[in-house]
Design a protein around this motif. Structure first.
Motif, short mmCIF file in Angstrom:
data_model
loop_
_atom_site.label_atom_id
_atom_site.label_comp_id
_atom_site.label_asym_id
_atom_site.label_seq_id
_atom_site.Cartn_x
_atom_site.Cartn_y
_atom_site.Cartn_z
N GLU A 124 -24.46 20.98 -12.10
CA GLU A 124 -24.34 22.51 -12.28
C GLU A 124 -24.19 23.04 -10.49
O GLU A 124 -23.20 23.42 -9.94
CB GLU A 124 -25.50 23.49 -12.64
N LEU A 125 -25.72 22.47 -9.73
CA LEU A 125 -25.39 22.87 -8.36
C LEU A 125 -23.97 22.15 -7.40
O LEU A 125 -23.77 23.28 -6.31
CB LEU A 125 -26.02 22.55 -7.33
N SER A 126 -23.72 20.97 -8.03
CA SER A 126 -22.14 20.25 -7.41
C SER A 126 -21.13 21.41 -7.75
O SER A 126 -20.19 21.35 -6.93
CB SER A 126 -21.87 19.08 -7.89
N LYS A 127 -21.41 21.64 -8.93
CA LYS A 127 -19.95 22.92 -9.10
C LYS A 127 -20.00 23.87 -8.19
O LYS A 127 -19.37 24.51 -7.89
CB LYS A 127 -20.25 22.79 -10.61
N LEU A 128 -21.17 25.05 -7.83
CA LEU A 128 -21.09 25.94 -7.20
C LEU A 128 -21.10 25.27 -6.17
O LEU A 128 -20.31 26.25 -5.45
CB LEU A 128 -22.85 26.32 -7.31
N ARG A 129 -21.75 24.14 -5.26
CA ARG A 129 -21.75 23.32 -3.91
C ARG A 129 -19.76 24.24 -3.62
O ARG A 129 -18.60 24.40 -2.57
CB ARG A 129 -21.24 23.00 -3.78
N GLU A 130 -18.97 22.96 -5.00
CA GLU A 130 -17.63 23.04 -4.75
C GLU A 130 -16.61 24.69 -4.27
O GLU A 130 -16.34 25.10 -4.17
CB GLU A 130 -17.28 22.31 -5.81
N ILE A 131 -16.93 25.65 -5.60
CA ILE A 131 -16.58 27.01 -5.70
C ILE A 131 -17.20 28.11 -4.55
O ILE A 131 -16.11 28.52 -3.61
CB ILE A 131 -17.85 28.06 -6.69
#
Length: 212
Positions: A18-25
Motif C-alpha cells: 500500500e505504501l509503495s503504491k502511494l509512493r509511486e503516485i
C-alpha cells in the motif's frame, strides 16, 4: 528516490504494498522525496506537502495543509479536534488506493497549488486554547508554576494545554499536570529532552531520559 526512504521500505513489516503504491503516485506528481519524522515526506520547493505513514488499523497520506484543500470527494480526515492544519486520507487495502489514484493525484496537485500561492493555515493563538480548571487551580496554588509556564514559547504552551485538556477525566488531568510540573518549572517543553532539543528534532536521537 531518497536512499533513506529506500531503507524505510526495506524494513517495512506492514502495509508495504500500500505504501509503495502511494509512493509511486506521489512521485508521479514530481515532488521531491525526503525522509522526515522517520517517514517518507514529499516537498515542493522545500515546503512539506504530503507524508505517508502506516498505523495498526490503516495506512494514510497526510497533507500538511489539508485544511486548505477543497475536499470535493469528502475523504479528508482530521485526526483529532486539536489538529489544525493536517488532514489524512486513509486506506485499508491496496485496491482502495488503486481505485482512488486519479483522485489522489488531483488532491496532491491542489496541495502544490496551495504552496505556489503561498497560502497558510490560520492557526489558533495560545490564548485561544482552553486552560483546564485543574491547571488554573495549580497556577493559583503555585504562582511560580504560572510564571514558568508563561515564560515558555507559545508552541510549548500549546503542547501542554492540548495534552492536559485532552484527558477526559479530571483525575487524569491532575495527574498529567503533576507529572510535568517540574519540567515546566525547569523551562522544558512537553517533547524536550534534557539535552535541550526536542525529541522530534533530527539532531536528538531520543535516547536521553526525559526530565520529570
Amino acid at each position: 528516490m531518497n536512499p533513506k526512504v529506500e531503507t524505510f521500505f526495506e524494513d517495512l513489516k506492514h502495509w508495504r504494498p500500500e505504501l509503495s503504491k502511494l509512493r509511486e503516485i506521489i512521485l508521479g506528481c514530481n515532488l521531491n522525496e525526503e525522509f522526515k519524522w522517520m517517514h517518507p515526506c514529499y516537498t515542493f520547493q522545500n515546503a512539506n506537502v504530503v507524508l505517508i505513514h502506516g498505523f495498526k488499523e490503516y495506512c494514510a497520506i497526510m497533507f500538511f495543509k489539508g485544511a486548505l484543500l477543497k475536499d470535493d470527494e469528502n475523504i479528508l480526515i482530521q485526526q483529532t479536534e486539536n489538529v489544525q492544519s493536517g488532514r489524512q486520507i486513509r486506506f485499508t487495502s491496496l485496491q482502495q488506493i488503486i481505485e482512488k489514484q486519479d483522485i489522489l493525484m488531483s488532491y496532491i496537485f491542489e496541495a502544490v497549488e496551495v504552496e505556489k500561492a503561498g497560502l497558510k493555515v490560520k492557526l489558533k493563538k495560545t490564548e485561544d486554547f482552553k486552560i483546564s480548571k485543574e491547571l488554573e487551580t495549580k497556577f493559583n496554588d503555585n504562582p511560580d508554576l504560572k510564571k514558568a509556564f508563561e515564560a515558555l514559547s507559545p508552541g510549548r504552551q500549546k503542547a501542554y494545554l492540548l495534552y492536559f485538556s485532552s484527558a477526559k477525566q479530571s483525575a487524569t488531568r491532575e495527574s498529567r499536570i503533576e507529572n510535568y510540573e517540574k519540567r515546566i518549572l525547569n523551562g522544558k517543553g512537553l517533547n524536550d529532552c534534557v539535552c535541550g532539543l526536542s525529541k522530534k528534532f533530527p539532531s536528538c536521537d531520543g535516547s536521553h531520559k526525559n526530565l520529570k
